[in-house]
Design an enzyme around this catalytic site. Sequence first.
Site, PDB file in Angstrom:
ATOM      1  N   LYS A  25       0.834  -1.205   0.000  1.00  0.00           N
ATOM      2  CA  LYS A  25       0.000   0.000   0.000  1.00  0.00           C
ATOM      3  C   LYS A  25       0.868   1.254   0.000  1.00  0.00           C
ATOM      4  CE  LYS A  25      -1.777   1.560   4.069  1.00  0.00           C
ATOM      5  NZ  LYS A  25      -1.438   2.977   4.287  1.00  0.00           N
ATOM      6  N   ASN A  26       1.859   1.281   0.890  1.00  0.00           N
ATOM      7  CA  ASN A  26       2.623   2.517   1.077  1.00  0.00           C
ATOM      8  C   ASN A  26       3.560   2.834  -0.073  1.00  0.00           C
ATOM      9  OD1 ASN A  26       1.311   2.859   3.434  1.00  0.00           O
ATOM     10  ND2 ASN A  26       3.052   2.401   4.773  1.00  0.00           N
ATOM     11  N   CYS A 119      -5.997  11.933  11.923  1.00  0.00           N
ATOM     12  CA  CYS A 119      -5.611  10.539  11.935  1.00  0.00           C
ATOM     13  C   CYS A 119      -5.634   9.977  13.328  1.00  0.00           C
ATOM     14  CB  CYS A 119      -4.249  10.361  11.323  1.00  0.00           C
ATOM     15  SG  CYS A 119      -3.765   8.658  11.331  1.00  0.00           S
ATOM     16  N   ARG A 124      -0.542  14.484  13.096  1.00  0.00           N
ATOM     17  CA  ARG A 124       0.411  14.154  12.027  1.00  0.00           C
ATOM     18  C   ARG A 124       0.598  15.392  11.177  1.00  0.00           C
ATOM     19  NH1 ARG A 124      -1.148   8.254   9.711  1.00  0.00           N
ATOM     20  NH2 ARG A 124       0.996   8.130   9.120  1.00  0.00           N
ATOM     21  N   ASP A 309       4.859   0.317  12.007  1.00  0.00           N
ATOM     22  CA  ASP A 309       3.670  -0.384  11.506  1.00  0.00           C
ATOM     23  C   ASP A 309       3.625  -1.856  11.925  1.00  0.00           C
ATOM     24  OD1 ASP A 309       2.858   1.945  10.357  1.00  0.00           O
ATOM     25  OD2 ASP A 309       3.303   1.362   8.293  1.00  0.00           O
ATOM     26  N   ARG A 401      -8.217  -0.905   4.786  1.00  0.00           N
ATOM     27  CA  ARG A 401      -7.344   0.100   4.160  1.00  0.00           C
ATOM     28  C   ARG A 401      -6.034  -0.522   3.707  1.00  0.00           C
ATOM     29  NH1 ARG A 401      -5.594   4.069   8.086  1.00  0.00           N
ATOM     30  NH2 ARG A 401      -4.236   4.497   6.333  1.00  0.00           N
TER      31      ARG A 401
HETATM   32  C1  UD1 Z   1       4.345   6.638   6.428  1.00  0.00           C
HETATM   33  C2  UD1 Z   1       3.483   5.419   6.249  1.00  0.00           C
HETATM   34  C3  UD1 Z   1       3.002   4.897   7.597  1.00  0.00           C
HETATM   35  C4  UD1 Z   1       4.178   4.691   8.533  1.00  0.00           C
HETATM   36  C5  UD1 Z   1       5.051   5.932   8.610  1.00  0.00           C
HETATM   37  C6  UD1 Z   1       6.304   5.731   9.410  1.00  0.00           C
HETATM   38  C7  UD1 Z   1       2.467   5.799   4.082  1.00  0.00           C
HETATM   39  C8  UD1 Z   1       1.238   6.069   3.308  1.00  0.00           C
HETATM   40  N1  UD1 Z   1       2.343   5.769   5.422  1.00  0.00           N
HETATM   41  O1  UD1 Z   1       3.524   7.656   6.993  1.00  0.00           O
HETATM   42  O2  UD1 Z   1       2.319   3.666   7.393  1.00  0.00           O
HETATM   43  O3  UD1 Z   1       3.700   4.389   9.832  1.00  0.00           O
HETATM   44  O4  UD1 Z   1       5.446   6.334   7.280  1.00  0.00           O
HETATM   45  O5  UD1 Z   1       7.047   4.693   8.885  1.00  0.00           O
HETATM   46  O6  UD1 Z   1       3.528   5.583   3.533  1.00  0.00           O
HETATM   47  N2  UD1 Z   1       6.077  14.463  10.835  1.00  0.00           N
HETATM   48  C9  UD1 Z   1       6.158  15.796  11.148  1.00  0.00           C
HETATM   49  N3  UD1 Z   1       6.024  16.714  10.137  1.00  0.00           N
HETATM   50  C10 UD1 Z   1       5.817  16.343   8.849  1.00  0.00           C
HETATM   51  C11 UD1 Z   1       5.736  14.983   8.536  1.00  0.00           C
HETATM   52  C12 UD1 Z   1       5.865  14.058   9.554  1.00  0.00           C
HETATM   53  O7  UD1 Z   1       6.342  16.163  12.300  1.00  0.00           O
HETATM   54  O8  UD1 Z   1       5.698  17.223   7.983  1.00  0.00           O
HETATM   55  C13 UD1 Z   1       6.190  13.450  11.922  1.00  0.00           C
HETATM   56  C14 UD1 Z   1       4.880  12.698  12.102  1.00  0.00           C
HETATM   57  O9  UD1 Z   1       4.005  13.387  12.932  1.00  0.00           O
HETATM   58  C15 UD1 Z   1       5.358  11.409  12.731  1.00  0.00           C
HETATM   59  C16 UD1 Z   1       6.722  11.193  12.083  1.00  0.00           C
HETATM   60  O10 UD1 Z   1       7.105  12.453  11.550  1.00  0.00           O
HETATM   61  O11 UD1 Z   1       5.519  11.548  14.097  1.00  0.00           O
HETATM   62  C17 UD1 Z   1       6.726  10.136  10.988  1.00  0.00           C
HETATM   63  O12 UD1 Z   1       5.923  10.540   9.937  1.00  0.00           O
HETATM   64  P1  UD1 Z   1       6.214  10.171   8.414  1.00  0.00           P
HETATM   65  O13 UD1 Z   1       7.512   9.444   8.293  1.00  0.00           O
HETATM   66  O14 UD1 Z   1       5.998  11.393   7.613  1.00  0.00           O
HETATM   67  O15 UD1 Z   1       5.055   9.127   8.144  1.00  0.00           O
HETATM   68  P2  UD1 Z   1       3.996   9.166   6.981  1.00  0.00           P
HETATM   69  O16 UD1 Z   1       4.654   9.480   5.695  1.00  0.00           O
HETATM   70  O17 UD1 Z   1       2.836   9.967   7.410  1.00  0.00           O
END
Ligand code: UD1
Length: 422
Positions: A25-26, A119, A124, A309, A401
């Site tokens: 999915k990701n 979420c 997030r 995850d 999902r």
């Molecule tokens: C992706 C995955 C999700 C997985 C996560 C971490 C997808 C669709 N989802 O989510 O399944 O659990 O990686 O491996 O690929 N953060 C900030 N600011 C930002 C962006 C992120 O503070 O602009 C923080 C988030 O709040 C969180 C951490 O960074 O605490 C990790 O987030 P991120 O690596 O961005 O995860 P996703 O891309 O949302």
Amino acid sequence: MDHMERIVIEGGRRLNGETAVHGAKNSALPILAGSLLAGGETVLYNCPRLSDVDAAIEILQVLGCKVTREGTTVTINSDTMTQNEIPEELMHEMRSSIVFLGAMVSRLSKVRLSFPGGCELGPRPIDLHISSLQKLGVRVDEQHGILDCSVEKGLHGAKIMLSFPSVGATENILLAAVMADGVTEIRNAAQEPEIVDLAGYLTARGAKIKDAGKSTVYVEGVKTLHSAAYTVMPDRIVAATYLSAAAITGGKVWVTDLNPADLESVLPVFEQAGCRMKIMRDCIFMEGPGMIHPVRNIRTLPYPGFPTDAQAPVMALLTLSSGTSVFVETIFENRYKHVVELCRMGADIKTEGQVAVVRGVKKLYGANVQATDLRGGAALVVAGLAAEGTSRIGQLYHIDRGYESIEQAFAALGADIRREGT
Ligand code: UD1
């Protein structure tokens, strides 16, 4: 989506046989976003049949792309893309729809999105996505939950240092940078296999990306991209879930169509828990232990660390261990929602902030529980397979999902599991 559906499990059957892991999915989601770059056609193989993928396809269609789907093959033609706005409902349906932003600003000079869906994993934020795109030349105005983005003189390469290796932000930068003018350097980039997969797809279309999967990634902008066919990587979290399920029932299962290298930090945990595994090129034979051993310390970290995850499904396994296991969740603030539900099934888990202490119990008991989020929901299924008596798991839309009919996968391995409608 039927909110009244439940998965019903009569627990206690050993899983046996062979099951294949579906596409990730990701990785499918950012690749689908990437299909709208530059026009042309993308044929995507091994694209999983999941509600999140349905949502991404709907976004592409709303934007004017032509999408056809046959089984796990999705064909997207983005020549006809006209719209520059993703409707609010679609943004709210799936938080990861923010990954469309990087691709859209590459294609259009004005783009409007609402903030992505709240979420279940705590706040997030998207600050890293926004500040990175600004460095590449995007002007962003935020008002009342609406992001108005404009690109006046085209995107240009930039040096971007991420304060945290965010997966989504790294993907958005890649998507925006592949056709930007000049070179982009991403420091402290996420190194997840899904980043490598997205880069693989973009490279297949003619993008110039170096060192995806390493901490510093370089992108040399190209003028155009061509059509391509690409196969989505196997879902490493689904693989970890199937392995957890086989292990907790003491079963013997071949989990096929996976890449063991993507599970490098997960497999040692299964080993410490007493599982016996045969690791082949693209499959793993799992033999669950007679007695599950505790695992002292599991700390979730950005890749190559233990994936957040996989935390919930592996926790389900360790609820039945012969001692105490400790989890430290460092990626998301609120990722222990499944704990309350596991405790309803007889697990002994205490959480405080980032830490969860799991004291092994002799038995889990069937109960009525609710999926609290995607991976937490899968953890309840894993627990239910080993619990004594009947488990009923509601709020299945969370699980759908990210898992292609999870009940069918386990039923085929001999579990007594079914989905019940309203
Ligand atoms: C992706 C995955 C999700 C997985 C996560 C971490 C997808 C669709 N989802 O989510 O399944 O659990 O990686 O491996 O690929 N953060 C900030 N600011 C930002 C962006 C992120 O503070 O602009 C923080 C988030 O709040 C969180 C951490 O960074 O605490 C990790 O987030 P991120 O690596 O961005 O995860 P996703 O891309 O949302």
